[in-house]
Every structure is written in C-alpha cells, then in structure tokens.
Design a protein around this motif. Structure first.
Motif, PDB file in Angstrom:
ATOM      1  N   TYR B 230      51.581  48.094  61.119  1.00  0.00           N
ATOM      2  CA  TYR B 230      50.561  49.032  60.643  1.00  0.00           C
ATOM      3  C   TYR B 230      49.831  48.476  59.422  1.00  0.00           C
ATOM      4  O   TYR B 230      48.616  48.589  59.295  1.00  0.00           O
ATOM      5  CB  TYR B 230      51.196  50.396  60.326  1.00  0.00           C
ATOM      6  N   MET B 231      50.609  47.838  58.530  1.00  0.00           N
ATOM      7  CA  MET B 231      49.962  47.264  57.344  1.00  0.00           C
ATOM      8  C   MET B 231      48.972  46.175  57.748  1.00  0.00           C
ATOM      9  O   MET B 231      47.868  46.086  57.214  1.00  0.00           O
ATOM     10  CB  MET B 231      51.016  46.663  56.421  1.00  0.00           C
ATOM     11  N   MET B 232      49.397  45.347  58.703  1.00  0.00           N
ATOM     12  CA  MET B 232      48.518  44.252  59.108  1.00  0.00           C
ATOM     13  C   MET B 232      47.242  44.789  59.746  1.00  0.00           C
ATOM     14  O   MET B 232      46.173  44.209  59.614  1.00  0.00           O
ATOM     15  CB  MET B 232      49.239  43.324  60.091  1.00  0.00           C
ATOM     16  N   LEU B 233      47.370  45.933  60.460  1.00  0.00           N
ATOM     17  CA  LEU B 233      46.168  46.544  61.038  1.00  0.00           C
ATOM     18  C   LEU B 233      45.201  46.938  59.925  1.00  0.00           C
ATOM     19  O   LEU B 233      44.004  46.660  59.995  1.00  0.00           O
ATOM     20  CB  LEU B 233      46.552  47.773  61.860  1.00  0.00           C
ATOM     21  N   GLY B 300      50.373  50.017  51.304  1.00  0.00           N
ATOM     22  CA  GLY B 300      50.755  48.609  51.383  1.00  0.00           C
ATOM     23  C   GLY B 300      49.620  47.781  51.942  1.00  0.00           C
ATOM     24  O   GLY B 300      49.294  46.710  51.434  1.00  0.00           O
ATOM     25  N   GLY B 301      48.970  48.306  52.987  1.00  0.00           N
ATOM     26  CA  GLY B 301      47.856  47.596  53.603  1.00  0.00           C
ATOM     27  C   GLY B 301      46.710  47.413  52.622  1.00  0.00           C
ATOM     28  O   GLY B 301      46.115  46.332  52.547  1.00  0.00           O
ATOM     29  N   LEU B 302      46.416  48.452  51.833  1.00  0.00           N
ATOM     30  CA  LEU B 302      45.325  48.345  50.857  1.00  0.00           C
ATOM     31  C   LEU B 302      45.633  47.266  49.823  1.00  0.00           C
ATOM     32  O   LEU B 302      44.783  46.432  49.500  1.00  0.00           O
ATOM     33  CB  LEU B 302      45.108  49.691  50.161  1.00  0.00           C
ATOM     34  N   VAL B 303      46.860  47.291  49.316  1.00  0.00           N
ATOM     35  CA  VAL B 303      47.235  46.299  48.295  1.00  0.00           C
ATOM     36  C   VAL B 303      47.125  44.889  48.881  1.00  0.00           C
ATOM     37  O   VAL B 303      46.547  43.980  48.264  1.00  0.00           O
ATOM     38  CB  VAL B 303      48.668  46.571  47.799  1.00  0.00           C
ATOM     39  N   LEU B 304      47.677  44.725  50.080  1.00  0.00           N
ATOM     40  CA  LEU B 304      47.640  43.387  50.681  1.00  0.00           C
ATOM     41  C   LEU B 304      46.204  42.969  51.005  1.00  0.00           C
ATOM     42  O   LEU B 304      45.880  41.790  50.973  1.00  0.00           O
ATOM     43  CB  LEU B 304      48.508  43.348  51.940  1.00  0.00           C
ATOM     44  N   THR B 305      45.345  43.951  51.321  1.00  0.00           N
ATOM     45  CA  THR B 305      43.943  43.623  51.563  1.00  0.00           C
ATOM     46  C   THR B 305      43.320  43.005  50.319  1.00  0.00           C
ATOM     47  O   THR B 305      42.700  41.936  50.389  1.00  0.00           O
ATOM     48  CB  THR B 305      43.149  44.887  51.935  1.00  0.00           C
ATOM     49  N   LEU B 306      43.519  43.686  49.179  1.00  0.00           N
ATOM     50  CA  LEU B 306      42.949  43.157  47.940  1.00  0.00           C
ATOM     51  C   LEU B 306      43.494  41.766  47.664  1.00  0.00           C
ATOM     52  O   LEU B 306      42.790  40.888  47.166  1.00  0.00           O
ATOM     53  CB  LEU B 306      43.275  44.084  46.773  1.00  0.00           C
TER      54      LEU B 306
END
Lengths: 265, 448, 489
Positions: B230-233, B300-306
């Motif tokens: 889900y995070m990777m999505l 988590g996804g937002l943080v990893l995006t940044l």
C-alpha cells in the motif's frame, strides 16, 4: 653534431636510430598498420604525414609502446632501437619510454607546479640524488625548451596557468628532463596559434642536434619547415619515404603527389 | 637559444642509464616494478575484501533465514464432539477447553504410536504451540458441518521443538528453560520416528500475520508485506507524476535564474538528507499537525514519497537530458508549441529512463526503515489483514523492514530466524524490481 | 455532502464543461476546425480547468482552515479550570472523539438526532451509549465536554453544508465562465499551457516545501524543547540519562562523540577499501572483470540498512565477542557484549564501500586520458601515474566523495540502532557499547512517550543538530564536487 642545420642533404641517414620491419598493428579486427618498413636516422627530424586516419599517429605510438596501454591493440613485426628489439619480452616499457619520450597533440601539463612538472620524470626514474641536481635539470630543461626566461620567476606556479604555447613547450621540457634519446611528437602544434607554433618549430629545429625527433603532422608546410626526412602514410600503408625536399618536389608515388597537390586530404 | 649549456645536459646519472641496453632491467626499474605489482595487489585485495563482505552477508542471510521457510507441525486426529464444543464455547476461557480436547487427541495419537510419555497432559502440551487451541477453534467455528466427525489437524509445534528439529535448540540449552525440558525432546525424537511430527513448507510465514512475543512459530510477514505494498502504491501514484512534472519544468522550461538555482541546490541536498529526518518531518507535519492517522500506510507512503522525490527527479532529468536537442528543434520547427514538443516527443522518448529511475527509487523506499519507526509503523500492529482497500491505506499496519526490525528486537531467538527469513523475502522483492529496471533499460535503451 | 461525493460532482461538472466547451468551439467555427485558433480539445480542457481549478483550490483551503476555526471556537467553551486540570489538547481530542461517536451513533440508528442535541451528561450515560456502537471512551463524559462536542458537531455540519455550497457554486461559475469565453478566436491552447506550466512549477516547488517543512518542524519543536530544558545543558552536557519521570540529563556530547567515533571507524574501513577498489576497477581491471565486479560491489549499496543492522546485531557482534571478548580466542576481555562502536562502525564501513568506490570511480574516470598519456609517455609506471598524477588531480573530487560518505555515516540509523548499543557513554574503547544521535531520536520518539515532555521533544533538538551537521557536510561536498566537475568539462 657537426652538421649544419639547414643543410638537408648532409642530414641524410648518417646512422640508423630506429628501424622497423614488417610492422602490423591491429585494433580489434581493424588492420590499422599494414606491413610498414622504415628506418629513422639519428639526430634528425623525421616527419610522418598523411590524411587523418592513415595510421601515422598509431605507428608513432608503437615506437615507445604507448599502444600497450590500449587493451585491444596488437602489434606484430620488429621495431629495433639501436639494434635491440623494443617488443622483446625482456624489455621493460618503462625503461624504453625513458629513452623514447613523447609529446602529445594537446598540451597536457600535470595539475602541479611548473617545477614539479619538469621534476616528475627525473624523480620517478631516480636520475637525481640531491635537490641541487634536480634544480639544475629543471633549469637546463626549461632553458633548452626556451621557456626559462618566461617562467623562471614562477616555478611554483601551476603548469596549467601557462598559455597554450607555453604549456606545449613545458611538455617538451618535461620530456627533455628525462634525457631521452628519441622524442616522439604527435601533432604538437595542432592546438596552438601560429605564433606559438613558430616558437615550437624553432625549438624542434634546435633540439635536432641532441635528439632524434619523429614528428607527426597534418600540416605539409610544417613537415617541410622542420624535417629532414618525410614519410607519407595512407590507409595504414607507408607509401613513400625520402628526403623531405625530394618528397615535396619530386614524389615517386601517385598518391603522394595527389596528397601534396591537395587532391585529397 | 640555449646552446651554451647543451653539452652538459647528459649529467652523470642520466648518461649511465642511457648507455645501458634495453634488454637488461636495472635494479631501480626492478624496484619500481615491484612497487607496481604491490599496488596492483592492494587493488585486487580491496575488490576481494568488498566481494568477501558481500558473500559473508549473503551467507549469513541464507544460512540463518532459509529455515524460516520450514515449520514443524504435529498431525493429530481430533474428534469434534458437538457437546464438548458447545460447553467450551459457553465457558469463560474458551481455549482452555479446546486445549483439553487437543491434549486428549495428542495423547491418543502417541499411545497409538507406542510412545511412552510419562508426563501429565498439561506438560505434554508444551510440545504444541500455545496458539494451537485458537487454530482449532477458528476451524470449528468456520465449519459447523464437521461436528461429530473426526478431522485431521496439522498443529504447529512450539518454537522450542521447531528449533530442536532445525538444530537451533540443543539439549544443553534447555537446562535452564522452563518452557521445555529434555524429557520432551525424547518424546519428540520418538515422534519423529513415528512420523507424527514433520517439517513442511511454511506458507503461513509468507502470508500470515505477526504474532505475540510468546508465539514466534506463528509469526508471518504477509500482513506487513501488504502494508509495504500500500505504501508503494502511494509512493508510485504521488512521486511519479510530481517527479516528472518537476523535472520537466527544471529541465525544459525553467529560466536560468536564482530561484531555479535554489531549487537545484535544494534537490541535490534533499537527496543526501538522512532518512530519519524525513521521519521527523512526517511525525511533525502529517501526524502532529495534519492529524493523519498514526501508523497508517498512507502516512508512511507520504513520507517515503518526499524522500524518494529527489532521487526520481535526478534520474528523470538525466533521462530528459539524454534526448537530443534535435528532436525538440524538429517539433518546434513544424510549429508545435514548446509544451507540445515536450509532451508529444521528448517525454515519450525519455519514458524508459524515467521508469527505470522510478523503479530504483521505489526499491530504495521499500527498504527504508528509520522514518517508519517514527510514524509508528512498528510493534506487532501487523496482526490482522486490513478489511478493505480504504482500510489498507488508513488502518495501522507495519511494513516489511519495520516488521523485520520488530522481530530483531524481541528477546526470543526464534524470532531472529523470522527476521532473517523476512530479509530473504525483502531481498527477493528488491532483486525482482532491480531486474525489472535492468530489463526495461535493455529493451528500450537507445543510443543517440 | 460527503467529501468523496463532492469531489465526484466537481469532476462530473468538469467533464460537462469539457464537452460543452469543445462543442461550442466547434459550432462557432461552423464545424470547420481549421478556423479555430487551437485544437478543439484545448477548448474543452480550458473549460474543464476553469471548473476544477477554483473549486479544488477552495476545497483544499476549506479543508485546511475548517478544523482550525472550529477548534478555536469550540475550545473557548472549555473552562479554564478544566484546562488547568488537564490540558487543552487532551480535552479537545476527547471532544472530537465524542462528536465522532455521536455521529456514528446517529448513523447506526442507536440515537436520534433529537436525542443527541438534547443530551446532557445527567440525562444520558454517553460513555455507555457510545460503547454500544463501538466507540470506546477512556473516561466518563463531563457535561462541559458533551456540550462542546454537540457544538462541535453542529459547527461541522454547518460548515460542511457551506463547503458544499461554496465549492459547487465555484464549479458551476467556472463552467459558465469557461463556456461563455469560448469562441473560435479564443486562444485556448495558450491558456491551457499556462495552467500546465503553473502545475509544473508547483511540482518543482514541492522540493522547496519539503525543506521548509523539515526546517519548520525541527525549529518549532526544538524551540519548545529549549523552553523546557536549557540549551546550554543540552549542547554542553556530558551525561545522557533520560528518565520519563522527569529530572533527566539530556547532554548531547556523549551522543555526538559516539556518532563521530562510529563514523570514523566506518570511514577507516570504507575509504581505503573503496578507493583502492575504484582505482583497480577503473585503471587496471580487464573489461570483463570490471563488468562483473563493479555491479557485484554495487549490490552492497542496494541492500537496505535494516539488513546491515541485523548483520551487525546477530553476526558481526557475536563474532567480535568471540575474538575480543573475555572468553574470546585472544583472551583480551575488551568487549562485554555484541553491540559496540566497533560492530556498528565495521558494518557501516561495509555499507559505505560501494558508495565510496562508485563516487571515486566516476571522479577518477573524469581525469582526462591526456594526463595518463603524459605520465606514461615519460616512462612512469601505472602505479606512479595513479599515485602522483591521477590522485592529486582527482583529490578535490575524492575529498567531496569522502565528505558525502561521512554525512551518510552520521545520518545512518538502523545499523546503530541495532548494532551500537543503547547506553550513552563517553569512552575511548571502541569495543564499548555507545549510542548515537540517530539511535536516540528513534528511542525518544517511539513508545508511548508524552509528546510534550522534554524527553520526547529532545529528539527534535537532536534531529536539528543532525540536520545541520549533515547539511553542512553535504553543501561543502556538493560544492567541491561541482567545482571539480567543471574543471574538466
């Protein structure tokens, strides 16, 4: 040494310094040099001319085994320096290059001071034991290269800070400092302006008294000005070699004639 | 120019070198060549040290982790007596009744196999996982039609027994262990002979959920894999368009001014900011300030995006730069607007490079742990599969690397095997992503 | 109207605008698209953007502002006594929870709207009723909280209604504006492209926003921390012993010391190995060896740090104890446990080998071939050429690469969390367990720490220190590398 500069006939083949027999060079599958036989006389300037891609630089680089540094390059045949085969397995290319120095197309001073540029060769070859000896070699090399007066006050300055022509003379001084017997020059003036070129040409003419010089040039005028003998290369073949005057006034081969008269090149 | 000094040039040492034949190597040159050889060996040594570390790392991972993919289970036949089940469901501690049923069945099985236990059933049950009762209960509740029949069960053995079968637990090590003692191992030995106990492929490790501290045999990485997915999505959906848009602006449209310089320097620096700092940002901005749910894959996804954006921007710009200017001129020359030339011609040509860079950025994000710890994606929160897609994004979950960290922290060494096993899965996923990137590059690579 | 439905209706209106805009452009040109200024699609997009841009902007702003406004107006209802007894934040989160619970109860049909608005703490046991619909509350609900929650609900509902009206009005207005403006001479493409350019700029600015976000979240909380704990004690304190009961010593020096010590060991491993590997691969190795060894080394760089952390904790640590521990083969007794500065430093060094080697490889390859030829042509051996010409020429670049590696080492988290230990210590012995800035950020911010206590807030001050240190290194390193590249371009 007794010969007068400018008397071209007198320079003709006093004794042979380098002789090449049946030299073939391959770059991978490309046959770059085809069966070249040549004798290069001692203490004279020999010019290699020819259209670009004819193999003249490649052959020059065979003479001090610079081609060894290219993985895909293979050299066959014999090249003798003073009667010793330089491709003999016992020959160390490092010692060979101390005897046969090289000056390149683009001036390539090391990113060091002018002094260190000149001192580099003597240091690595262990030619000096004392600082004073090294100072002397640096000074005399720069003097011989005609650069001494221009740089003697800034020997600690960077070599890359000099002008193009000065840089090339620095590179020549760097080569002289090792006291080679032969100096190979690969289009040494192609990156220089006409005034700097004239200075380097004048220098070459002076160096002839002490060194055997082989120069590759794409300028026929330059070959005519500085060399005593000229060799014409074409498509990897040595087409013709002879006294410079003869080559330019009375070429034997049709291809030489076409090239000199500007039909191709 | 300088003729006067010429005769002196060939000073003593130099002329000595000169006169020597090329065919003999002098001692100075020999020393230099020895130094040359030594130097070369330092280089070979350095490369070999690097490769040795790689091999050691892989060896540690495989030798410790592969066992996690096998799990010991004990097969028993359980008669599902309706009355017993009903009375169990009425009692307060339901699993204890089921435990009695299982214990009886186990004892029966051992007697049938002629194995003398010589210990009370309660003690004997230590061979089984403490989660066995709830496994049986879940099955019973799901299959009311099976009441009255006898059903074969493969119940998990306890982690100590599992460790014994995998040579991790020795008899000496059990001397101070209150969970199991040597007598149990004698029984286990006999059970192995009788074929009652066996190791099988551990599907529940790959697809299962995390379990509590006392039941390492039940712990699986499946739920946190889903969390990672889900995070990777989120990362893919956000960072690809934003990254591409930012790169197009910087590479194709941005005027060369101070503001553009600021952005450029900024991106280069962001790429080198420690990942934990992005975790702090996530905690402060998304959770403290924006009140997004803690531990949720969306955060988590937002943080990893940044975190991934700078990487993606850098590789996308390289891909755009690789498209020759002649393509742009050709499009502009027939009257396309600048925007059209970029979107119709440059971008499609740069797409393979962009995708490769994005996949590599995603792989980097997938392996990242530290920022996730700060936004709470840790602990045994990966214990249930999310109910639906929205739940998958917003309900607390863990991620593969955070789950591995969680296992590495726990006291029971049985969890270490899980951690290494989780690493194998993580590395397999990362390797597939990188291979995909390489294949993409191979297939679409174009030399201009 | 729920958010998703509102969003969907905006999209629907936009789609309508697209069709209408395109249709109108067609008609104004009399069906001959050669008479149009732009392609018909651009007219459609222009109208659709006129719908989406204002409505979405309004929606986003509303979403950001609404909770702030409602919070401030509701929090005025909370008496100062209750605020003193607890904290406003806690009470407000209770209020929100109750309000959500009431919504849920109405949705589930457990309460009627009238019941909710008429409820008081005396007349109804709110905790029990909400528990029945699955909303668990920590304590009984006071009358004050309940009233605040009711008003919170009302305000939210009103504001939700206003939001719907405002957004839809903007969307429809945009539709009208966009379609009316459309005729065959209107420069639709230019408008659309200007909007796209705006979006591109917005995307590029996210990088700036990220930095601003980082700086703000660090500064804001660090200032909070320094209100509770003196800055001088933080920067110059020699002990680190947080206790969540209060009275902690939060001196950063032991953490900085361990961070630098571990980084130093990591660099001592990675710089020689990485540099020599780079020299060998770029100067000596046959193409085949290079094409195999280089990617293999780079595999080390692709492995996640958690793997290295586990490797340190479970493999390298025990191995080092077997050698340097009191029962180890050397009988030295230097090492008490597996976690130590040496363990973490060694493993981090392994991780940085490919980082150093691939950066150095690039830099060595950037040294022009003419330099090598010049040196070899004078009769230098290859190693003399490397040592005396190439490395001095590449030195600035290599220094930059090492600084970048140092910044990596300082900011690395997982290896030190798992491999270095948990106790802060000022010691020279590399086999002692110590703890670093990053490890403490993790430990102070995970777990159930009170977010307002100095023990939790110190993590932000630590983060700030870390950010400043690594940023400084990065800026210097990137500057050096950039200058170096320019020199040979």
């Amino acid at each position: 040494m007794t010969q007068m500069p400018g008397t071209i006939k007198a320079a003709k083949m006093t004794d042979t310094k380098i002789s090449a027999r049946n030299v073939q060079v391959y770059y991978g599958d490309t046959h770059a040099i085809k069966d070249v036989n040549i004798e290069i006389g001692s203490r004279a300037v020999t010019a290699f001319i020819g259209p670009s891609g004819c193999g003249k630089s490649t052959f020059l680089r065979c003479l001090n085994r610079m081609n060894d540094t290219i993985d895909i390059c293979r050299v066959e045949g014999n090249i003798d320096l003073d009667g010793e085969d330089i491709y003999d397995s016992r020959v160390d290319p490092v010692q060979l290059r101390a005897k046969v120095g090289m000056v390149f197309q683009k001036p390539n001073p090391f990113p060091k001071s002018i002094y260190d540029n000149i001192a580099y060769g003597p240091r690595i070859h262990g030619l000096v034991r004392k600082k004073a000896e090294l100072d002397e070699i640096v000074a005399s090399s720069l003097q011989k290269a005609g650069l001494w007066n221009e740089v003697k006050d800034r020997l600690d300055g960077p070599g890359t800070g000099l002008s193009g022509g000065q840089q090339q003379r620095l590179c020549i001084a760097r080569a002289i400092a090792v006291s080679p017997e032969v100096i190979l020059m690969d289009e040494p003036c192609s990156a220089l302006d006409p005034i700097a070129t004239a200075k380097v040409e004048e220098l070459i003419d002076e160096l002839r008294e002490n060194f055997t010089i082989v120069i590759v040039t794409h300028s026929m005028q330059q070959a005519a000005r500085v060399s005593q003998r000229t060799a014409f290369f074409h498509m990897g073949n040595l087409v013709e070699i002879g006294d410079t005057q003869d080559i330019f006034t009375n070429p034997v081969d049709k291809r030489t004639q076409d090239y000199i008269t500007g039909r191709f090149g | 120019m300088t003729d006067a000094i010429l005769p002196n040039v060939a000073s003593a040492p130099a002329s000595a070198t000169k006169s020597r034949s090329l065919l003999e190597v002098d001692s100075h040159t020999r020393r230099r060549n020895a130094a040359e050889t030594r130097f070369r060996f330092y280089g070979i040594g350095a490369v070999l040290i690097g490769l040795f570390f790689l091999v050691a790392l892989l060896w540690a991972i495989l030798s410790n982790g592969l066992t996690a993919f096998m799990q010991t289970s004990i097969s028993i036949d359980l008669h599902l007596d309706k009355a017993a089940i009903e009375s169990a469901e009425k009692s307060v501690v339901k699993t204890s009744k089921y435990n009695e049923m299982i214990g009886a069945a186990l004892e029966e099985k051992l007697t049938a196999a002629h194995i003398e236990t010589g210990m009370p059933v309660k003690d004997l049950m230590k061979i089984l996982s403490s989660g066995a009762a709830s496994t049986v209960r879940a099955f019973v509740l799901d299959n009311p039609d099976k009441y009255g029949s006898t059903v074969p069960f493969d119940l998990l053995a306890s982690s100590r027994v599992d460790g014994y079968l995998k040579d991790r637990v020795t008899r000496e090590a059990l001397a101070n262990d209150k969970n199991l003692d040597a007598a149990h191992l004698d029984i286990v030995d006999a059970m192995i002979k009788a074929g009652v106990i066996a190791k099988t492929f551990n599907w529940s490790f790959v697809f299962g959920s995390d379990a509590s501290d006392s039941r390492p045999e039940q712990a699986g990485i499946g739920v946190s894999m889903l969390g990672s997915l889900y995070m990777m999505l989120v990362v893919l959906v956000l960072s690809l368009p934003i990254g591409v848009a930012a790169s197009i602006y910087l590479e194709e449209f941005a005027p060369k001014n101070r503001w553009t310089d600021v952005i450029e320097v900024n991106i280069a620096n962001l790429a080198a900011v420690p990942s934990i700092v992005f975790g702090i940002l996530g905690l402060a901005a998304f959770i403290q300030f924006a009140h997004l749910p803690q531990s949720a894959p969306i955060v988590g996804g937002l943080v990893l995006t940044l975190m991934t954006l700078p990487t993606i921007i850098i590789s996308t710009r390289a891909a755009l730069k690789a498209v020759p200017p002649s393509i742009r001129s050709a499009a502009l020359g027939i009257g396309a607007s600048k925007m059209q030339s970029v979107f119709h011609h440059v971008l499609p040509l740069a797409m393979p490079g962009i995708l490769t860079g994005t996949i590599i950025g995603l792989a980097q994000a997938l392996g990242e742990t530290a920022p996730l710890l700060l936004i709470g994606m840790v602990g045994f929160i990966a214990s249930n599969y999310p109910a639906g897609v929205a739940d998958g994004f917003f309900s607390p979950n863990s991620a593969m690397p955070a789950q591995i960290y969680e296992w590495a922290k726990r006291a029971d060494p049985a969890f270490y095997e899980r951690a290494w096993g989780g690493i194998i899965i993580l590395l397999v996923v990362l390797m597939s992503m990188n291979i995909l990137a390489i294949l993409l590059r191979r297939k679409f690579e174009r030399r201009w | 109207m729920p958010l998703s439905l509102l969003f969907a209706s905006c999209l629907l209106i936009a789609a309508l605008a697209f069709l209408m805009g395109r249709g109108k452009a067609f008609k104004s040109a009399g069906g001959d698209i050669r008479k149009l200024h732009s392609l018909p699609g651009y007219y459609g997009w222009n109208s659709a953007l006129m719908v989406l841009l204002p409505s979405m902007a309004a929606l986003v702003i509303w979403l950001a502002v609404q909770p702030l406004v409602i919070n401030s107006s509701v929090s005025q209802m909370i008496s100062t006594q209750s605020v003193e007894a607890s904290s406003l934040d806690l009470i407000m989160s209770d209020v929100r929870r109750v309000a959500e619970g009431l919504n849920k109860a109405v949705e589930a049909g457990a309460m009627t709207e009238a019941e909710v608005s008429g409820a008081t703490a005396e007349s109804m046991n709110v905790r029990e009723r909400l528990g029945a619909v699955g909303v668990a509350l920590g304590s009984d609900v006071s009358n004050e909280t309940l009233q605040a929650a009711q008003s919170y609900r009302d305000l939210s509902a009103t504001s939700g209604l206003l939001r719907t009206i405002a957004v839809l009005a903007l969307a429809l207005g945009g539709l009208v504006f966009g379609v009316v403006r459309t005729n065959k001479d209107f420069r639709a493409r230019n408008t659309v492209e200007r909007v796209i350019l705006g979006l591109l700029i917005a995307a590029a600015s996210i990088a700036i926003l990220t930095t601003v976000g980082i700086v703000f979240s660090l500064i804001f909380n660090t200032v909070e921390f320094f209100k509770l704990y003196p800055a001088a004690d933080f920067f110059f304190g020699l002990t680190w012993s947080p206790s969540f009961g209060g009275g902690s010593d939060l001196g950063i020096l032991p953490l900085i010391w361990a961070t630098l010590y571990i980084s130093l060991i990591a660099l001592a491993v990675s710089v020689p190995v990485g540099l020599f590997a780079a020299i060998y691969l770029s100067e000596y190795a046959a193409p085949l060896v290079r094409s195999v060894a280089k990617p293999l080394l780079e595999v080390l760089a692709g492995i996640p740090t958690i793997v290295y952390g586990l490797f340190a904790l479970l493999t390298v640590g025990p191995l080092l104890v077997d050698i340097f521990g009191s029962n180890g083969v050397l009988h030295l007794g230097w090492m008490q446990g597996g976690t130590a500065v040496m363990t973490a430093g060694l493993v981090m060094g392994i991780m940085l080998i490919p980082f150093v080697s691939s950066l150095s490889d690039d830099i060595i390859n950037a040294v022009p071939q003419a330099m090598r030829d010049g040196s070899l042509g004078l009769g230098a051996t290859h190693s003399e050429t490397v040592k005396q010409v190439i490395l001095p020429a590449a030195l600035p670049g290599i220094v930059g690469a090492i600084l970048l590696a140092a910044s990596r080492a300082i900011g690395e988290t997982m290896i030190v969390v798992l491999g270095a230990g948990a106790a802060a210590r000022l010691s020279m012995n590399p086999f002692d367990a110590m703890t670093t800035v990053t490890a403490k950020i993790v430990s102070q911010l995970t777990g159930d720490a009170d977010f307002a206590s100095p023990e939790a807030l110190v993590a932000f001050a630590l983060g700030m220190t870390l950010f400043v240190m690594t940023l400084g290194l990065n800026v210097i390193a990137l500057y050096i590398v950039r200058k170096y590249r320019e020199q040979y371009e």
